[in-house]
Each structure stands twice: as structure tokens, then as C-alpha cells.
Design a protein around this motif. Structure first.
Motif, PDB file in Angstrom:
ATOM      1  N   SER A  34      84.057  93.518  46.951  1.00 35.44           N
ATOM      2  CA  SER A  34      82.651  93.912  47.024  1.00 35.44           C
ATOM      3  C   SER A  34      81.997  93.177  48.178  1.00 35.44           C
ATOM      4  CB  SER A  34      81.928  93.614  45.707  1.00 35.44           C
ATOM      5  OG  SER A  34      81.900  92.228  45.452  1.00 35.44           O
ATOM      6  N   THR A  89      75.713 102.646  46.666  1.00 37.95           N
ATOM      7  CA  THR A  89      74.522 101.981  47.149  1.00 37.95           C
ATOM      8  C   THR A  89      73.680 101.643  45.940  1.00 37.95           C
ATOM      9  OG1 THR A  89      74.629 103.297  49.147  1.00 37.95           O
ATOM     10  CG2 THR A  89      72.554 102.184  48.707  1.00 37.95           C
ATOM     11  N   GLY A 125      71.630  94.473  53.002  1.00 40.67           N
ATOM     12  CA  GLY A 125      71.021  94.525  51.684  1.00 40.67           C
ATOM     13  C   GLY A 125      71.597  95.565  50.750  1.00 40.67           C
ATOM     14  N   ARG A 126      72.527  96.386  51.218  1.00 40.69           N
ATOM     15  CA  ARG A 126      73.163  97.394  50.373  1.00 40.69           C
ATOM     16  C   ARG A 126      74.475  96.829  49.833  1.00 40.69           C
ATOM     17  NH1 ARG A 126      69.607  98.523  54.701  1.00 40.69           N
ATOM     18  NH2 ARG A 126      68.928 100.712  54.665  1.00 40.69           N
ATOM     19  N   HIS A 127      74.767  97.154  48.599  1.00 43.12           N
ATOM     20  CA  HIS A 127      75.957  96.629  47.942  1.00 43.12           C
ATOM     21  C   HIS A 127      77.018  97.711  47.856  1.00 43.12           C
ATOM     22  CE1 HIS A 127      78.314  95.541  44.204  1.00 43.12           C
ATOM     23  NE2 HIS A 127      78.488  94.493  44.979  1.00 43.12           N
ATOM     24  N   GLY A 149      76.253  91.893  57.534  1.00 44.88           N
ATOM     25  CA  GLY A 149      77.281  92.155  56.531  1.00 44.88           C
ATOM     26  C   GLY A 149      78.019  90.893  56.135  1.00 44.88           C
ATOM     27  N   ASP A 150      78.669  90.965  54.979  1.00 46.84           N
ATOM     28  CA  ASP A 150      79.519  89.843  54.549  1.00 46.84           C
ATOM     29  C   ASP A 150      80.873  90.371  54.068  1.00 46.84           C
ATOM     30  OD1 ASP A 150      78.902  90.986  52.113  1.00 46.84           O
ATOM     31  OD2 ASP A 150      78.069  89.166  51.212  1.00 46.84           O
ATOM     32  N   MET A 164      78.150  93.139  50.958  1.00 45.19           N
ATOM     33  CA  MET A 164      76.794  93.584  51.271  1.00 45.19           C
ATOM     34  C   MET A 164      76.706  93.942  52.745  1.00 45.19           C
ATOM     35  SD  MET A 164      75.013  93.173  48.370  1.00 45.19           S
ATOM     36  CE  MET A 164      73.293  93.027  48.842  1.00 45.19           C
TER      37      MET A 164
END
Length: 330
Positions: free
Chosen positions: A265, A6, A270-272, A234-235, A267
Motif C-alpha cells: 500500500s 482511491t 494524498g490518495r491511498h 508519493g511513498d 500514498m
């Protein structure tokens, strides 16, 4: 191998306006761990519930047809032992496909289906009311993994819990014991429980049941990522993951995972997060039991087995148990 991380402090990031806070919290926590996991209960949005119903009809998926056969053969015995007039409390009712087999045989006073998927629950409850017009059907939208407040209409009625499908097998033993104790808190001492529990058997039979040729179970597993993208902003690239089912002999369970096919990777709210190729998200367990381990689990949860039925090949078992007062001595 890259690990999920995170990047920003969670408290500084917004929550998607339509997100279920519990869903978001479980996903963020689960993907932030070294060994990533998301609780299986989040499979069951509407599409997930529909896909699971498709799974139950697959030729490889033996539990549903085997348990249905046992219910058809032995529900009258259940009614004779439990007695008439009980309110049937069904935990995780889904479409309630097996429920009529039980309700037809036991002279119930009411049926209380409990499920986390509200739309699916209400539709199946309406269908059941149409089939049993004289029966009071009282659906409760709730997470049955904790004590549930039942409708006041059944406060004074004896209860028969119904927990088919070997859903108890989705839980690690500690969580399974906690759930069984919560069921007693929900229904009270003196309640009875009819529970389906899958048996240990040949590994190839188990693997085929959880990795079917048509790919329905794979779609069910991958739908979790669709849900995260849709509901939690999410993406996640869906083409970067594949379904994987394995037998874990140490813990006597089938495990379902979502395995990354490449470094990836993405998101979520907003969290990676980052994952390396072949790293997995553990999404479900399905524990299998011997007759002895099944009875031990029930006893640890406060239930005393009263009667047990199994099919000729001993693939699956139905157990009727009773919540009796705690003994004074060991």
C-alpha cells in the motif's frame, strides 16, 4: 488479489505545488483502474531520458544500431525523393543521436526538434547547433501526442517529419492513427514523414531487447516510481516492485510492467492505493509490424507510403510517406 482504490474524493485533496497536473491526473487515473497502467510518456524526466540513451547502446537493443545503419545507407535517397530545403520536424527528439545522419544528407532549411523533456531538449539542440552552425535549430518543448504549434520561421517551408526509433510502436493502433493524423495537422498536407518501424521477429530476441542482462531497462522502468515519489509526493516502496517484459502475441507487442513482489500500500498526493502480490502496473507497449501492417497503419493515419528500406535480416524498416489530399472517392 487486492485492487487499487482511491480512498478520498480527489477534489478534496491538495495537489503538490511542483506537480505537473497532467502527470498527476494520468497517475491517479491509471492506478485507480482495475488493470493499472501509466502512459509511457512519463518515463522521460531527465533521468529517464538518460537511461533510455543508455538502453540504445546495449548489445541486446538492436533497433538503434539497425536503424542508424539504414539512415547512413539511405538518407541520400530520402533527400533525393523529398527534395532540398525542407524543415525537418523531429517528433520526440531525445538526444537527436540519429539526426545528423539525416541532416548531413538532405540539405535541410531548418531543424525543429520537439520533446517533452525541456532540459534534455535544449542541451541536445545546442549540441546539434554546434555541429551544424549554418542550420537554424528551433527546439520546441511540447507533448507531440497532439498538434504542435511550430515556429513561425518555418511557416512557408515544406516539411519533413522525422519519427525514428519505432516510437509509433509505443501506441495502441487507435492512438497511433490519431498521432499520425495530428502530425498532418502540425505539418500540413504535402508534408513528408520518415518513420522507423520495428519488425515482428523471434520472441527471444524481443525479450532480450527489453529485459537486458545489465538491468538498464529495469532501472528505466523503475525510475517511473522514483519520479512519482519525487514529484507527486508519493511513498511507493521501490523494493516492492520489479521490472517485467512479456510478448503479447495477440496484439503483436512487447509489454513492460512493474510487478508487485508482495502486497503493498502507498500514498500519492494524498490518495491511498493498494496492490496485491504479482499485480502489475502496465507502463509501456512496443508494437512490432509486418510490412503490410506498417503500411496499413500509415494509410489509416493519412500517410501514403512512398519508399521503404529494410536491413538484410529484415529486423527493422524505414518508411518515407507523404500526406496527400484526401481522395474524393474511396
Amino acid at each position: 488479489m487486492l485492487q487499487s482504490e482511491t480512498i478520498l474524493a480527489e477534489r478534496d485533496l491538495p495537489t503538490p505545488p511542483e506537480a505537473d497536473p497532467a502527470f498527476l491526473a494520468d497517475v491517479i487515473e491509471g492506478l485507480s483502474q482495475r488493470k493499472k497502467a501509466i502512459p509511457a510518456r512519463w518515463f522521460y524526466d531527465r533521468r529517464g531520458s538518460e537511461l533510455f540513451e543508455e538502453i540504445t547502446a546495449l548489445p541486446e537493443y538492436y533497433p538503434t544500431r539497425t536503424e542508424s545503419g539504414l539512415l547512413a545507407a539511405h538518407s541520400v535517397d530520402v533527400g533525393r525523393i523529398a527534395g532540398p530545403g525542407r524543415a525537418v520536424v523531429e517528433f520526440g527528439s531525445g538526444s537527436s543521436v540519429k539526426t545528423p545522419l539525416l541532416l548531413t544528407a538532405i540539405e535541410p532549411s531548418a531543424h525543429v526538434p520537439i520533446d517533452i523533456s525541456g532540459d534534455f531538449l535544449r542541451e541536445s539542440a545546442a549540441a546539434l547547433s554546434g555541429r551544424f552552425p549554418q542550420l537554424s535549430v528551433l527546439p520546441v518543448e511540447a507533448n507531440f501526442m497532439q498538434p504542435v504549434a511550430l515556429p513561425a520561421d518555418i511557416d512557408d517551408l515544406p516539411k519533413l517529419g522525422f519519427f525514428p526509433g519505432s516510437t509509433i510502436g509505443n501506441l495502441v493502433p487507435r492512438s497511433g492513427v490519431n498521432l499520425l493524423r495530428d502530425m498532418i495537422e502540425t505539418m500540413g498536407v504535402g508534408a513528408m514523414l520518415l518513420i522507423g518501424m520495428d519488425r515482428v521477429k523471434e520472441t527471444d530476441i524481443l525479450i532480450r531487447a527489453y529485459d537486458d542482462r545489465a538491468g538498464v531497462t529495469a532501472a528505466f522502468n523503475l525510475n517511473l516510481l522514483h519520479r512519482i515519489n519525487r514529484e507527486l509526493d508519493g511513498d511507493i516502496p521501490l523494493d516492492a516492485f520489479k521490472h517485467r517484459a512479456i510478448w503479447n502475441d495477440t496484439w503483436s507487442r512487447i509489454e513492460m510492467h512493474l510487478a508487485a513482489t508482495r502486497d503493498v500500500s502507498f500514498m500519492i498526493a494524498g490518495r491511498h492505493f493498494e496492490m496485491g502480490a504479482d499485480e502489475t502496473i502496465h507502463t509501456e507497449n512496443s508494437h512490432k509490424y509486418t510490412p503490410r501492417s506498417a503500411r496499413q497503419l500509415l494509410a489509416a493515419g493519412g500517410w501514403t507510403p512512398v519508399r521503404e528500406w529494410s536491413d538484410e535480416k529484415e529486423m527493422f524498416s524505414l518508411i518515407l510517406a507523404e500526406a496527400r489530399p484526401e481522395p474524393i472517392a474511396p
